[in-house]
Write a protein that holds these residues in place. Structure first.
Motif, PDB file in Angstrom:
ATOM      1  N   SER A  71       1.056  -1.435   0.267  1.00 16.80           N
ATOM      2  CA  SER A  71      -0.086   0.509   0.468  1.00 16.80           C
ATOM      3  C   SER A  71       0.953   0.973  -0.171  1.00 16.80           C
ATOM      4  O   SER A  71       2.646   1.229  -0.279  1.00 16.80           O
ATOM      5  CB  SER A  71      -0.885   0.140   1.352  1.00 16.80           C
ATOM      6  OG  SER A  71      -0.237   0.012   2.371  1.00 16.80           O
ATOM      7  N   GLU A 106       1.105   3.711   1.846  1.00 18.47           N
ATOM      8  CA  GLU A 106       0.857   3.929   2.934  1.00 18.47           C
ATOM      9  C   GLU A 106       2.555   2.984   3.747  1.00 18.47           C
ATOM     10  O   GLU A 106       3.343   3.254   4.517  1.00 18.47           O
ATOM     11  CB  GLU A 106       0.172   3.729   3.827  1.00 18.47           C
ATOM     12  CG  GLU A 106      -0.825   4.729   4.620  1.00 18.47           C
ATOM     13  CD  GLU A 106      -1.750   4.177   3.138  1.00 18.47           C
ATOM     14  OE1 GLU A 106      -1.387   3.060   2.448  1.00 18.47           O
ATOM     15  OE2 GLU A 106      -3.281   5.110   2.502  1.00 18.47           O
ATOM     16  N   TYR A 164       0.721   7.151  10.835  1.00 21.31           N
ATOM     17  CA  TYR A 164      -0.480   7.573  11.163  1.00 21.31           C
ATOM     18  C   TYR A 164      -1.521   7.738   9.366  1.00 21.31           C
ATOM     19  O   TYR A 164      -3.190   7.187  10.081  1.00 21.31           O
ATOM     20  CB  TYR A 164      -0.728   9.651  11.566  1.00 21.31           C
ATOM     21  CG  TYR A 164      -2.181  10.355  10.891  1.00 21.31           C
ATOM     22  CD1 TYR A 164      -2.374  10.023  11.868  1.00 21.31           C
ATOM     23  CD2 TYR A 164      -2.031  10.548   9.889  1.00 21.31           C
ATOM     24  CE1 TYR A 164      -3.539  11.072  12.496  1.00 21.31           C
ATOM     25  CE2 TYR A 164      -3.768  11.564   9.465  1.00 21.31           C
ATOM     26  CZ  TYR A 164      -3.966  11.803  11.364  1.00 21.31           C
ATOM     27  OH  TYR A 164      -5.365  12.484  11.323  1.00 21.31           O
ATOM     28  N   ARG A 165      -1.500   7.872   8.330  1.00 20.35           N
ATOM     29  CA  ARG A 165      -2.564   6.987   7.496  1.00 20.35           C
ATOM     30  C   ARG A 165      -2.503   5.421   7.339  1.00 20.35           C
ATOM     31  O   ARG A 165      -3.841   5.252   7.193  1.00 20.35           O
ATOM     32  CB  ARG A 165      -1.752   7.084   6.549  1.00 20.35           C
ATOM     33  CG  ARG A 165      -1.430   8.754   5.978  1.00 20.35           C
ATOM     34  CD  ARG A 165      -0.993   9.533   4.923  1.00 20.35           C
ATOM     35  NE  ARG A 165      -1.927   8.788   3.379  1.00 20.35           N
ATOM     36  CZ  ARG A 165      -1.935   9.117   2.300  1.00 20.35           C
ATOM     37  NH1 ARG A 165      -1.103   9.732   1.674  1.00 20.35           N
ATOM     38  NH2 ARG A 165      -2.328   8.345   1.298  1.00 20.35           N
ATOM     39  N   ALA A 187      -6.023   5.266   8.672  1.00 16.21           N
ATOM     40  CA  ALA A 187      -7.209   5.344   7.096  1.00 16.21           C
ATOM     41  C   ALA A 187      -8.074   3.861   6.248  1.00 16.21           C
ATOM     42  O   ALA A 187      -8.332   3.350   6.532  1.00 16.21           O
ATOM     43  CB  ALA A 187      -5.834   4.813   5.617  1.00 16.21           C
ATOM     44  N   SER A 188      -7.385   2.942   7.546  1.00 15.11           N
ATOM     45  CA  SER A 188      -7.762   1.795   8.042  1.00 15.11           C
ATOM     46  C   SER A 188      -9.320   2.206   8.470  1.00 15.11           C
ATOM     47  O   SER A 188     -10.064   0.825   8.662  1.00 15.11           O
ATOM     48  CB  SER A 188      -6.705   1.024   8.884  1.00 15.11           C
ATOM     49  OG  SER A 188      -6.389   1.182   9.896  1.00 15.11           O
ATOM     50  N   SER A 193     -11.907   4.403   8.577  1.00 16.64           N
ATOM     51  CA  SER A 193     -12.501   5.297   8.045  1.00 16.64           C
ATOM     52  C   SER A 193     -13.189   4.417   7.266  1.00 16.64           C
ATOM     53  O   SER A 193     -14.255   4.547   6.074  1.00 16.64           O
ATOM     54  CB  SER A 193     -12.001   6.622   7.053  1.00 16.64           C
ATOM     55  OG  SER A 193     -10.668   5.935   6.382  1.00 16.64           O
ATOM     56  N   SER A 194     -12.290   3.580   6.086  1.00 15.66           N
ATOM     57  CA  SER A 194     -12.875   2.173   5.122  1.00 15.66           C
ATOM     58  C   SER A 194     -13.547   1.649   5.448  1.00 15.66           C
ATOM     59  O   SER A 194     -13.969   0.818   7.095  1.00 15.66           O
ATOM     60  CB  SER A 194     -11.758   1.457   4.459  1.00 15.66           C
ATOM     61  OG  SER A 194     -10.764   2.054   4.367  1.00 15.66           O
TER      62      SER A 194
END
Length: 98
Positions: free
Chosen positions: A29, A31, A89-90, A94-95, A97-98
Motif C-alpha cells: 500500500s 502507506e 498515521y495513514r 485510513a484503515s 475510515s474504510s
C-alpha cells in the motif's frame, strides 16, 4: 547553512527509488511504502553521519548539515522520521475510515 547537498539528493533518490520499486513488485500500500521510505532514509543518513563524524560527537554528527544529507536546511534523517510518522498515521486512520 546548506539548502540541499549532493549527499542529500543521492540519499533521497535511493530512499525513494528502492521503496517505489519494491512497492510495485510486492503490491504494498502507499502507506506502507511511506514507512519503508522513512526507515530507509533514517538508516542511510544516520549511518553516513556516524561514519563521517570524525572528531565530532555523535550528537553533533546528527545535527550538522555538512556531516550528511541535508534538504531545505533539515537533515535527511528528520525527513525520514516525518515520512515514518505520516505513513503510520495513514496506516492507522485510513484503515479506520474504510
Amino acid at each position: 547553512m546548506i539548502l540541499i547537498n549532493f549527499i542529500g539528493i543521492a540519499l533521497l533518490l535511493v530512499g525513494l527509488g528502492i521503496p517505489a520499486m519494491a512497492s510495485s513488485a510486492l503490491h504494498l500500500s502507499h502507506e506502507a511504502s511511506l514507512v519503508v521510505t522513512g526507515v530507509l532514509l533514517v538508516a542511510m543518513d544516520v549511518t553516513w553521519r556516524l561514519i563521517q563524524r570524525g572528531e565530532n560527537s555523535w550528537r553533533a554528527a546528527l545535527a550538522l548539515p555538512k556531516q550528511g544529507g541535508s534538504i531545505f536546511f533539515l537533515p535527511v534523517w528528520l525527513w525520514g522520521g516525518w515520512w515514518i510518522g505520516l505513513g503510520m498515521y495513514r496506516l492507522v486512520f485510513a484503515s479506520q475510515s474504510s
